[in-house]
Design an enzyme around this catalytic site. Structure first.
Site, PDB file in Angstrom:
ATOM      1  N   GLU A 289       0.843  -1.200   0.000  1.00 14.06           N
ATOM      2  CA  GLU A 289       0.000   0.000   0.000  1.00 14.06           C
ATOM      3  C   GLU A 289       0.876   1.246   0.000  1.00 14.06           C
ATOM      4  OE1 GLU A 289      -2.417  -0.871   3.462  1.00 14.06           O
ATOM      5  OE2 GLU A 289      -0.804  -0.255   4.794  1.00 14.06           O
ATOM      6  N   TYR A 333      10.728  17.615   8.416  1.00 13.71           N
ATOM      7  CA  TYR A 333      11.654  16.509   8.113  1.00 13.71           C
ATOM      8  C   TYR A 333      12.958  16.975   7.456  1.00 13.71           C
ATOM      9  CZ  TYR A 333       6.895  14.518   7.881  1.00 13.71           C
ATOM     10  OH  TYR A 333       5.583  14.197   8.093  1.00 13.71           O
ATOM     11  N   CYS A 360       4.735  33.969   9.363  1.00 17.21           N
ATOM     12  CA  CYS A 360       5.345  34.803  10.385  1.00 17.21           C
ATOM     13  C   CYS A 360       6.328  34.019  11.232  1.00 17.21           C
ATOM     14  CB  CYS A 360       4.268  35.428  11.244  1.00 17.21           C
ATOM     15  SG  CYS A 360       3.227  36.492  10.282  1.00 17.21           S
ATOM     16  N   GLU A 361       7.272  33.414  10.591  1.00 21.32           N
ATOM     17  CA  GLU A 361       8.378  32.752  11.271  1.00 21.32           C
ATOM     18  C   GLU A 361       9.398  32.422  10.189  1.00 21.32           C
ATOM     19  OE1 GLU A 361       7.625  28.398  12.222  1.00 21.32           O
ATOM     20  OE2 GLU A 361       5.621  29.241  12.388  1.00 21.32           O
TER      21      GLU A 361
END
Ligand code: LLP
Length: 437
Positions: A289, A333, A360-361
């Protein structure tokens, strides 16, 4: 790096199966997720063929968590795949997409009773039971029904794959499944076999995601066949299905080298045959799958370049009209990608810039992107964004989620409309006591 049906056309633009990326951006706006139908179909066929050529009793299910909306379901249905759904929402979407319930495999490590009821009422083909609470709930639900419930048991083979820690699932220390080594699996199998309304069809495991070698899958295959043999020995039952999950990695960067489908199928079928021979066990139906391997390379995200900030001697930040909300993978990741300049795709890269999002970062999307000199209004194309991008998008900073289009042979069909500001406040409720006028 060009993937699937991508090419550079006579206008010097990136084209995806006959659709000019600049025209797509004009028609549908940016950010835009573009899915390439031919590539999805080709990957489904290639995956199926690679395994069926080597092992006749093979079924393929699409892990829909990678990318799901109603309009994508008919592709997998037509290609003869089953579909893995891992929540009530995925199940509902698959049904809305007209996918046959009997070909759905229902996953999840904390399925609610309502979700289980929804699945049973719809008539899903298999429920993959993850834990004892779920087994208990299903036993109770089975007592209310006449037809038996077909289940698989999710087992944890104790294999630690080499991949990012957030997408490892086969090791002992995981929330998923029944532990094979600690006997939890055998105990649960025994209980499932004795439960009157349940019909245990086989076992399931999933070792991890974005795997770039076959080692973990091979090791897990040996563990799972040994477990099948132990069940036969101890309980006198031959289980007939072995679902080995997904996990085959894809190319995000030019240097990524996932095994080819042929090499992957060769290694896995060889491991399976070897393990079956060792235990003299009859060939079960093998089920895979995959999600990413079927849709990942079929997706391209288009962004428009906005503000450009040069810090002399240090770095140039190029902001695009998206970021963390449409692609959380760099933040989660450390994911890296290939980025192309879609509106001057034939121009060789001669600078290195940092592509930033607009949240906003510090939402750096692509550090060190090698591109020609950029100007505001340019169109960037990010490769291999078909899996876990649209499906993981959020409304952070209240940005509406992008549209999804499906391209095929020069035509582009809208699969998901771009959200509007009205959509953003649709479920907001203003308490009576705060209402004005
Ligand atoms: N089956 C099960 C039970 C799974 O948990 C998964 C993925 C799959 C199949 C499909 O795995 P694939 O073939 O796509 O590797 N958000 C992460 C990926 C999480 C995968 C979770 N489970 C990412 O963006 O990389």
């Amino acid at each position: 790096m060009l993937l699937g049906t991508q090419r550079v056309n006579a206008r010097g633009h990136l084209e995806i199966d006959g659709c000019d990326a600049v025209d797509l951006a004009r028609q549908f706006g940016t950010p835009l997720y573009v899915m390439d139908e031919a590539t999805i179909r080709e990957r489904c066929r290639a995956y199926l063929a690679a395994f069926r050529d080597r092992y006749a009793k093979f079924r393929l299910a699409y892990a829909s968590k990678a990318c799901l909306c109603a309009g994508i379901c008919p592709l997998f249905e037509a290609e003869g795949l089953d579909m893995d759904v891992a929540s009530g929402g995925e199940l509902y979407t698959a049904l809305q997409g007209g996918f046959p319930a009997a070909r759905l495999v229902f996953h999840g490590n904390n399925k609610s009773e309502a979700e289980l009821r929804l699945a049973l009422e719809a008539g899903v083909g298999r429920i993959v039971v993850d834990n004892s609470l779920e087994l208990e709930r299903l036993e109770a639900l089975a007592a209310e029904r006449r037809a038996p419930i077909d289940i698989l048991l999710r087992c944890t083979p104790g294999i630690d794959p080499h991949t990012h820690e957030l997408v490892r699932t086969g090791q002992v220390d995981t929330k998923f499944g029944f532990d094979v080594n600690g006997c939890a699996a055998l105990t649960a199998i025994c209980r499932a076999l004795q439960a009157p309304g349940l019909r245990l069809r086989g076992l399931h495991c999933h070792v991890g995601s974005q795997l770039l070698d076959t080692e973990a899958h091979e090791a897990a295959t040996h563990v799972m066949v040994e477990l099948l043999a132990a069940v036969r020995r101890q309980m006198g039952v031959v289980l007939e299905e072995l679902n080995m999950g997904g996990g085959l990695g894809i190319r995000y960067r030019e240097e990524d080298r996932p095994p080819s489908l042929d090499a992957f199928a060769d290694a896995l079928v060889h491991a399976l045959q070897e393990a079956l021979a060792r235990h003299d066990f009859p060939a079960p139906t093998l089920i895979h799958e995959p999600g990413r391997a079927l849709v990942g390379e079929a997706g391209t995200t288009l962004y428009t370049v906005g503000a450009i900030k040069e810090i002399p001697g240090l770095r140039t930040y190029v902001s695009v009209d998206g970021g963390l909300s449409d692609n959380p993978r760099p933040a989660l990741y450390d994911a890296r990608y290939e980025v192309l300049l879609a509106n001057r795709a034939a121009v060789p890269p001669d600078t290195v810039v940092t592509i930033a999002g607009q949240h906003c970062e510090t939402d750096t999307l692509f550090p060190d992107a090698r591109l020609p000199a950029l100007r505001p209004g340019d169109l960037l194309a990010v490769q291999s964004t078909g899996a876990y991008h649209f499906s993981m998008a959020s409304n952070y900073n209240r940005y509406p989620r992008p549209a999804v289009v499906l391209v095929a042979d020069g035509r582009a069909d809208l699969l998901v409309r771009r959200e509007t500001y009205t959509d953003l406040v649709r479920n907001d409720v203003m308490p009576e006591r705060f209402r004005k006028g």
